[in-house]
Scaffold this active site. Structure first.
Site, PDB file in Angstrom:
ATOM      1  N   HIS A  59      11.201  -9.763  -3.368  1.00  0.00           N
ATOM      2  CA  HIS A  59      12.535 -10.052  -2.850  1.00  0.00           C
ATOM      3  C   HIS A  59      13.630  -9.938  -3.911  1.00  0.00           C
ATOM      4  O   HIS A  59      13.420 -10.309  -5.071  1.00  0.00           O
ATOM      5  CB  HIS A  59      12.588 -11.473  -2.272  1.00  0.00           C
ATOM      6  CG  HIS A  59      11.532 -11.740  -1.239  1.00  0.00           C
ATOM      7  ND1 HIS A  59      11.479 -11.085  -0.023  1.00  0.00           N
ATOM      8  CD2 HIS A  59      10.487 -12.604  -1.240  1.00  0.00           C
ATOM      9  CE1 HIS A  59      10.455 -11.541   0.677  1.00  0.00           C
ATOM     10  NE2 HIS A  59       9.824 -12.452  -0.033  1.00  0.00           N
TER      11      HIS A  59
ATOM     12  N   THR B  47     -27.974  -5.350 -19.503  1.00  0.00           N
ATOM     13  CA  THR B  47     -26.591  -4.897 -19.237  1.00  0.00           C
ATOM     14  C   THR B  47     -26.111  -4.014 -20.389  1.00  0.00           C
ATOM     15  O   THR B  47     -25.275  -3.144 -20.194  1.00  0.00           O
ATOM     16  CB  THR B  47     -25.631  -6.086 -19.025  1.00  0.00           C
ATOM     17  OG1 THR B  47     -25.442  -6.783 -20.257  1.00  0.00           O
ATOM     18  CG2 THR B  47     -26.133  -7.022 -17.944  1.00  0.00           C
ATOM     19  N   ASP B  48     -26.690  -4.186 -21.570  1.00  0.00           N
ATOM     20  CA  ASP B  48     -26.350  -3.308 -22.697  1.00  0.00           C
ATOM     21  C   ASP B  48     -26.796  -1.869 -22.407  1.00  0.00           C
ATOM     22  O   ASP B  48     -26.087  -0.907 -22.730  1.00  0.00           O
ATOM     23  CB  ASP B  48     -26.991  -3.841 -23.978  1.00  0.00           C
ATOM     24  CG  ASP B  48     -26.434  -3.142 -25.207  1.00  0.00           C
ATOM     25  OD1 ASP B  48     -25.229  -3.321 -25.481  1.00  0.00           O
ATOM     26  OD2 ASP B  48     -27.180  -2.388 -25.853  1.00  0.00           O
TER      27      ASP B  48
ATOM     28  N   ASN C 276       6.166  -8.304  -0.698  1.00  0.00           N
ATOM     29  CA  ASN C 276       7.598  -8.037  -0.494  1.00  0.00           C
ATOM     30  C   ASN C 276       8.321  -8.661  -1.685  1.00  0.00           C
ATOM     31  O   ASN C 276       8.481  -9.874  -1.759  1.00  0.00           O
ATOM     32  CB  ASN C 276       8.054  -8.653   0.837  1.00  0.00           C
ATOM     33  CG  ASN C 276       9.433  -8.180   1.247  1.00  0.00           C
ATOM     34  OD1 ASN C 276      10.091  -7.450   0.507  1.00  0.00           O
ATOM     35  ND2 ASN C 276       9.876  -8.600   2.432  1.00  0.00           N
TER      36      ASN C 276
ATOM     37  N   VAL D 243       8.439  -4.317   6.536  1.00  0.00           N
ATOM     38  CA  VAL D 243       7.301  -3.824   5.749  1.00  0.00           C
ATOM     39  C   VAL D 243       6.171  -3.447   6.702  1.00  0.00           C
ATOM     40  O   VAL D 243       5.518  -2.401   6.549  1.00  0.00           O
ATOM     41  CB  VAL D 243       6.834  -4.899   4.738  1.00  0.00           C
ATOM     42  CG1 VAL D 243       5.572  -4.462   4.019  1.00  0.00           C
ATOM     43  CG2 VAL D 243       7.948  -5.218   3.739  1.00  0.00           C
TER      44      VAL D 243
HETATM   45  O1  LIG Z   1       9.604  -6.769   6.165  1.00  0.00           O
HETATM   46  C1  LIG Z   1       9.537  -8.007   6.272  1.00  0.00           C
HETATM   47  N1  LIG Z   1       8.522  -8.562   6.991  1.00  0.00           N
HETATM   48  C2  LIG Z   1       8.397  -9.913   7.153  1.00  0.00           C
HETATM   49  O2  LIG Z   1       7.456 -10.386   7.840  1.00  0.00           O
HETATM   50  C3  LIG Z   1       9.355 -10.742   6.537  1.00  0.00           C
HETATM   51  N2  LIG Z   1       9.526 -12.075   6.491  1.00  0.00           N
HETATM   52  C4  LIG Z   1      10.643 -12.326   5.738  1.00  0.00           C
HETATM   53  O3  LIG Z   1      11.076 -13.456   5.449  1.00  0.00           O
HETATM   54  N3  LIG Z   1      11.187 -11.140   5.300  1.00  0.00           N
HETATM   55  C5  LIG Z   1      10.396 -10.138   5.795  1.00  0.00           C
HETATM   56  N4  LIG Z   1      10.469  -8.797   5.666  1.00  0.00           N
END
Ligand SMILES: O=c1[nH]c(=O)c2[nH]c(=O)[nH]c2[nH]1
Length: 302
Positions: free
Chosen positions: A257, A58-59, A255, A228
């Site tokens: 939050h 590996t060297d 996501n 999303v």
């Molecule tokens: O864009 C989202 N998709 C989800 O599936 C989802 N579930 C959630 O609680 N918030 C969101 N937002």
């Protein structure tokens, strides 16, 4: 009785920075990469019989990364990975596949007094440009390219309503929320026959990265997002349309939050719905939404 079912080995976390100096203009460019090379082939006896005669140290693999970076362009990373991987299967008869992973760190030219500086750079965040190049003897070269760690946020233009409501549901429907994610986007190229074909398509790799990045950002900003899921699918569709050599486009989007905070307990202060201004960023738990978009009629694994 037991047997070796699968094996690969190599060097991980090989860190390289290459400086390109344009002698005419004096403008310099830097590329920083973290490379992993794993080899496969007739290497079973090194595991089962303590036979090191089949082991490329590996060297030596690490040294080869440096020498290949010295003697070749390191951009686009799809090409550098293909050159590096092909070296191993051509140099060693008993090596039949080379798996190269390259993480390219983002250094952006610094502006000084409103002008691009010739040799100073900023790392603007954790965003990387990544490739996985699998060079497989007798089959060809499979390339997966990606953007990771691109964190984005929009303060409006995102909704989420109409989801399942039952005895497990507490989430309120919303027609206006903050949307934020760390983009992990990847695109799988159709198989290349070998290094010559990768070289022939040289200019497509940067173009696809630029298109994927621009489409991701523009769609994120401009789409009045229903979820999303719906927004990421629109991104994938457009990237496939922009780059004909791609088989699939995948996204994995957390996501991130931002919760509204009810402050009405304090003198009736209004801070929810259309009055929301102060939010609480959440580190966990977070949604994680994935998809792979293929051309019609194709199925793919996540
Ligand atoms: O864009 C989202 N998709 C989800 O599936 C989802 N579930 C959630 O609680 N918030 C969101 N937002």
């Amino acid at each position: 009785m037991s047997a070796l079912a699968a094996a690969r080995y190599g060097k991980d976390n090989v860190r390289v920075l290459k400086v390109h100096r344009d002698e005419k203009t004096g403008i310099q460019t830097v590329v920083e990469m973290t490379v992993c090379v794993l080899l496969e082939g007739d290497i079973e006896t090194s595991y089962t019989k303590a036979d090191n005669s089949v082991v490329v140290a590996t060297d030596s693999i690490k040294n080869t990364v440096f020498i290949t970076a010295k003697q070749n362009p390191v951009t686009p990373p799809e090409l550098f990975g293909s050159i590096l991987g092909t070296h191993f299967i051509e140099k060693y008869n008993h090596i039949h596949a080379a798996h190269v992973n390259i993480v390219t760190h983002r250094w952006v030219r610094m502006d000084v007094d409103g002008k691009p500086h010739p040799h100073s750079f900023i790392k603007p965040g954790s965003e990387t440009r990544d490739v996985q190049v699998d060079v497989i003897e007798g089959k060809g070269i499979d390339i997966n390219s990606a953007i990771n760690g691109l964190t984005v946020l929009k303060s409006t233009g995102s909704q989420f309503w109409g989801f399942v409501r039952d005895e497990y549901t507490t989430l309120k429907e919303t027609w206006d929320r903050i949307l934020s994610t760390d983009v992990a986007a990847s695109w799988q190229w159709r198989r290349f026959t070998g290094l010559a074909e990768v070289k022939a398509h040289f200019e497509k790799f940067n173009a696809a990265w630029e298109a994927a990045r621009a489409i991701t950002l523009k769609t994120f900003a401009e789409d009045n997002s229903a979820s999303v899921q719906a927004t990421m699918y629109k991104m994938g569709e457009q990237i496939l349309a922009a780059a004909p050599l791609l088989d699939t486009v995948s996204y994995a989007l957390p996501n991130n939050h931002f919760f509204e905070i009810d402050l009405s307990w304090h003198k009736g202060l209004k801070n929810t719905g259309k009055d929301a201004e102060v939010y609480a960023p959440q580190s966990n738990p977070n949604g994680l939404i994935k998809c792979t978009v293929a051309r019609s009629g194709q199925r793919a694994k996540l």
